[in-house]
Design a protein around this motif. Structure first.
Motif, mmCIF file in Angstrom:
data_model
loop_
_atom_site.group_PDB
_atom_site.id
_atom_site.type_symbol
_atom_site.label_atom_id
_atom_site.label_comp_id
_atom_site.label_asym_id
_atom_site.label_seq_id
_atom_site.Cartn_x
_atom_site.Cartn_y
_atom_site.Cartn_z
ATOM 1 N N ALA A 150 0.980 -1.219 -0.066
ATOM 2 C CA ALA A 150 0.196 0.148 -0.156
ATOM 3 C C ALA A 150 0.909 0.977 -0.110
ATOM 4 O O ALA A 150 1.827 1.299 0.745
ATOM 5 C CB ALA A 150 -1.118 0.081 1.150
ATOM 6 N N ALA A 151 0.459 2.255 -0.908
ATOM 7 C CA ALA A 151 1.272 3.353 -0.822
ATOM 8 C C ALA A 151 0.906 4.360 0.224
ATOM 9 O O ALA A 151 -0.289 4.862 -0.077
ATOM 10 C CB ALA A 151 1.180 4.208 -2.331
ATOM 11 N N PRO A 152 1.696 4.769 1.149
ATOM 12 C CA PRO A 152 1.212 5.760 2.097
ATOM 13 C C PRO A 152 0.607 6.933 1.471
ATOM 14 O O PRO A 152 -0.579 7.414 1.854
ATOM 15 C CB PRO A 152 2.459 5.934 2.732
ATOM 16 N N ALA A 153 1.148 7.482 0.517
ATOM 17 C CA ALA A 153 0.616 8.847 -0.099
ATOM 18 C C ALA A 153 -0.713 8.808 -0.689
ATOM 19 O O ALA A 153 -1.481 9.509 -0.531
ATOM 20 C CB ALA A 153 1.802 8.983 -1.221
ATOM 21 N N LEU A 154 -0.811 7.347 -1.385
ATOM 22 C CA LEU A 154 -2.288 7.175 -2.062
ATOM 23 C C LEU A 154 -3.488 7.142 -0.931
ATOM 24 O O LEU A 154 -4.273 7.673 -1.007
ATOM 25 C CB LEU A 154 -2.126 5.870 -2.703
ATOM 26 N N GLN A 155 -2.875 6.604 0.191
ATOM 27 C CA GLN A 155 -3.857 6.192 1.271
ATOM 28 C C GLN A 155 -4.232 7.730 1.868
ATOM 29 O O GLN A 155 -5.190 8.000 2.271
ATOM 30 C CB GLN A 155 -3.387 5.431 2.434
ATOM 31 N N HIS A 156 -3.152 8.752 2.144
ATOM 32 C CA HIS A 156 -3.328 9.748 2.479
ATOM 33 C C HIS A 156 -4.297 10.751 1.835
ATOM 34 O O HIS A 156 -4.940 11.472 2.312
ATOM 35 C CB HIS A 156 -1.828 10.434 2.685
ATOM 36 N N ASN A 157 -4.093 10.676 0.449
ATOM 37 C CA ASN A 157 -4.857 11.568 -0.290
ATOM 38 C C ASN A 157 -6.330 11.040 -0.583
ATOM 39 O O ASN A 157 -7.093 11.947 -0.520
ATOM 40 C CB ASN A 157 -3.964 11.564 -1.928
ATOM 41 N N ILE A 158 -6.495 9.799 -0.437
ATOM 42 C CA ILE A 158 -7.726 9.391 -0.582
ATOM 43 C C ILE A 158 -8.508 9.742 0.720
ATOM 44 O O ILE A 158 -9.721 10.344 0.785
ATOM 45 C CB ILE A 158 -7.722 7.793 -0.532
ATOM 46 N N GLN A 159 -7.908 9.833 2.062
ATOM 47 C CA GLN A 159 -8.373 10.259 3.276
ATOM 48 C C GLN A 159 -8.747 11.670 3.125
ATOM 49 O O GLN A 159 -9.987 12.453 3.605
ATOM 50 C CB GLN A 159 -7.646 10.047 4.632
ATOM 51 N N VAL A 160 -7.895 12.608 2.380
ATOM 52 C CA VAL A 160 -8.172 14.188 2.273
ATOM 53 C C VAL A 160 -9.276 14.453 1.545
ATOM 54 O O VAL A 160 -9.990 15.203 1.720
ATOM 55 C CB VAL A 160 -6.783 14.624 1.575
ATOM 56 N N ILE A 161 -9.200 13.599 0.340
ATOM 57 C CA ILE A 161 -10.521 13.895 -0.576
ATOM 58 C C ILE A 161 -11.820 13.623 0.034
ATOM 59 O O ILE A 161 -12.959 14.164 -0.099
ATOM 60 C CB ILE A 161 -10.074 13.103 -1.854
ATOM 61 N N GLN A 162 -11.731 12.355 0.762
ATOM 62 C CA GLN A 162 -13.019 11.894 1.381
ATOM 63 C C GLN A 162 -13.347 12.994 2.456
ATOM 64 O O GLN A 162 -14.499 13.282 2.483
ATOM 65 C CB GLN A 162 -12.987 10.748 1.955
ATOM 66 N N GLN A 163 -12.372 13.510 3.240
ATOM 67 C CA GLN A 163 -12.692 14.586 4.163
ATOM 68 C C GLN A 163 -13.169 15.817 3.526
ATOM 69 O O GLN A 163 -14.235 16.463 3.928
ATOM 70 C CB GLN A 163 -11.402 15.010 4.963
ATOM 71 N N GLU A 164 -12.748 16.115 2.387
ATOM 72 C CA GLU A 164 -13.236 17.248 1.689
ATOM 73 C C GLU A 164 -14.463 17.265 1.058
ATOM 74 O O GLU A 164 -15.315 17.802 1.266
ATOM 75 C CB GLU A 164 -12.141 17.720 0.438
ATOM 76 N N GLN A 165 -14.842 15.957 0.651
ATOM 77 C CA GLN A 165 -16.320 15.443 0.136
ATOM 78 C C GLN A 165 -17.300 15.954 1.221
ATOM 79 O O GLN A 165 -18.185 16.273 1.025
ATOM 80 C CB GLN A 165 -16.235 14.256 -0.309
ATOM 81 N N LYS A 166 -16.874 15.322 2.430
ATOM 82 C CA LYS A 166 -17.558 15.596 3.493
ATOM 83 C C LYS A 166 -18.155 16.898 3.847
ATOM 84 O O LYS A 166 -19.173 17.462 4.027
ATOM 85 C CB LYS A 166 -17.170 14.817 4.782
ATOM 86 N N GLY A 167 -17.124 17.826 4.034
ATOM 87 C CA GLY A 167 -17.180 19.127 4.155
ATOM 88 C C GLY A 167 -17.998 19.840 3.245
ATOM 89 O O GLY A 167 -18.805 20.626 3.359
ATOM 90 N N LEU A 168 -17.708 19.453 1.734
ATOM 91 C CA LEU A 168 -18.397 20.325 0.678
ATOM 92 C C LEU A 168 -19.893 19.682 0.636
ATOM 93 O O LEU A 168 -20.687 20.605 0.385
ATOM 94 C CB LEU A 168 -17.571 19.752 -0.693
ATOM 95 N N GLY A 169 -20.186 18.716 0.985
ATOM 96 C CA GLY A 169 -21.346 17.916 1.180
ATOM 97 C C GLY A 169 -22.238 18.876 2.028
ATOM 98 O O GLY A 169 -23.557 19.358 1.788
ATOM 99 N N ALA A 170 -21.852 19.068 3.339
ATOM 100 C CA ALA A 170 -22.627 19.965 4.222
ATOM 101 C C ALA A 170 -22.623 21.481 3.748
ATOM 102 O O ALA A 170 -23.755 21.926 3.830
ATOM 103 C CB ALA A 170 -21.614 19.935 5.560
ATOM 104 N N LEU A 171 -21.637 21.760 2.964
ATOM 105 C CA LEU A 171 -21.738 23.133 2.281
ATOM 106 C C LEU A 171 -22.714 23.293 1.570
ATOM 107 O O LEU A 171 -23.558 24.240 1.295
ATOM 108 C CB LEU A 171 -20.463 23.825 2.037
ATOM 109 N N ILE A 172 -23.054 22.171 0.561
ATOM 110 C CA ILE A 172 -23.967 22.329 -0.554
ATOM 111 C C ILE A 172 -25.158 22.340 0.127
ATOM 112 O O ILE A 172 -26.222 23.001 -0.270
ATOM 113 C CB ILE A 172 -23.423 21.101 -1.342
ATOM 114 N N SER A 173 -25.338 21.523 1.292
ATOM 115 C CA SER A 173 -26.872 21.322 1.900
ATOM 116 C C SER A 173 -27.177 22.835 2.407
ATOM 117 O O SER A 173 -28.481 23.247 2.375
ATOM 118 C CB SER A 173 -26.763 20.551 3.023
ATOM 119 N N THR A 174 -26.221 23.499 2.965
ATOM 120 C CA THR A 174 -26.593 24.954 3.379
ATOM 121 C C THR A 174 -26.948 25.860 2.500
ATOM 122 O O THR A 174 -27.693 26.615 2.490
ATOM 123 C CB THR A 174 -25.089 25.472 4.469
ATOM 124 N N LYS A 175 -26.039 25.998 1.268
ATOM 125 C CA LYS A 175 -26.093 26.771 0.071
ATOM 126 C C LYS A 175 -27.552 26.378 -0.412
ATOM 127 O O LYS A 175 -28.283 27.442 -0.908
ATOM 128 C CB LYS A 175 -25.082 26.488 -0.779
#
Length: 201
Positions: A150-175
């Motif tokens: 497993a590539a650590p950088a790949l795992q890290h990037n996946i987690q970063v994007i998933q977190q951003e998706q979660k925050g963006l989803g909440a922002l979209i709901s508010t908007k």
């Protein structure tokens, strides 16, 4: 003679003060009625009445429950008065800010277009994140099938994007909620403006 007159005036002023004074009446827990020139030191469950020296009730006795109910009623009345005042001010602002329903509608549609553009940008960003995550997950799946470490950088990037998706989803709901609220308020303002305009004719 002067001394007698001064003494008489003092007596008369004292009598007037007594006549204008306040009596306090209350019923204790044993049911006994009390009268006094001074209010009781302890609170009375049935309240304390204030009377004039002639026995005229100036302020009726009020129990704790009755006091709370009265204060609650007064608070509601005050809130209603404030609501009516705010409504009158808002109505005045509508009439003074716009010369026609068309002008009002155009202004609100401008607000809606700005909110919609912001919402579209968030959806576009979310779509890009979804594509990025899809490719990363595909790469991760390939590595697992080929038994690559497993590539650590790949795992890290996946987690970063998933977190951003979660925050963006909440922002979209508010908007989206904000957009719906402005759209509803727009229709309410148009209806109210038409009512006020008809009433002013």
């Amino acid at each position: 003679m002067t001394q007698h007159l001064s003494a008489l005036l003092i007596l008369l002023s004292g009598s007037v003060a007594m006549a204008d004074g306040t009596l306090y009446k209350w019923v204790d827990e044993a049911g006994k009625v009390h009268y006094s020139d001074a209010a009781p030191l302890q609170n009375q469950k049935q309240g304390v009445a204030e009377l004039s020296r002639q026995g005229v009730i100036r302020k009726p006795a009020e129990s704790e429950q009755a006091r709370r109910q009265r204060e609650a009623s007064e608070a509601l009345h005050k809130q209603e008065q404030q609501r009516q005042l705010d409504s009158a001010r808002y109505d005045k602002g509508l009439l003074e800010s716009y010369r026609s329903v068309g002008e009002l509608k155009a202004d609100r549609e401008k607000q809606l277009s700005i909110l919609q553009a912001s919402l579209d940008a968030q959806y576009s960003r979310l779509k890009g994140l979804n594509l990025q995550l899809r490719d990363m997950l595909k790469e991760q799946d390939t590595n697992q099938k080929l038994h690559r470490p497993a590539a650590p950088a790949l795992q890290h990037n996946i987690q970063v994007i998933q977190q951003e998706q979660k925050g963006l989803g909440a922002l979209i709901s508010t908007k989206q909620a904000e957009l719906n609220s402005v759209r509803q308020k727009m229709q309410e303002d148009i209806n109210r403006y038409q009512q006020l305009s008809r009433g002013a004719q």
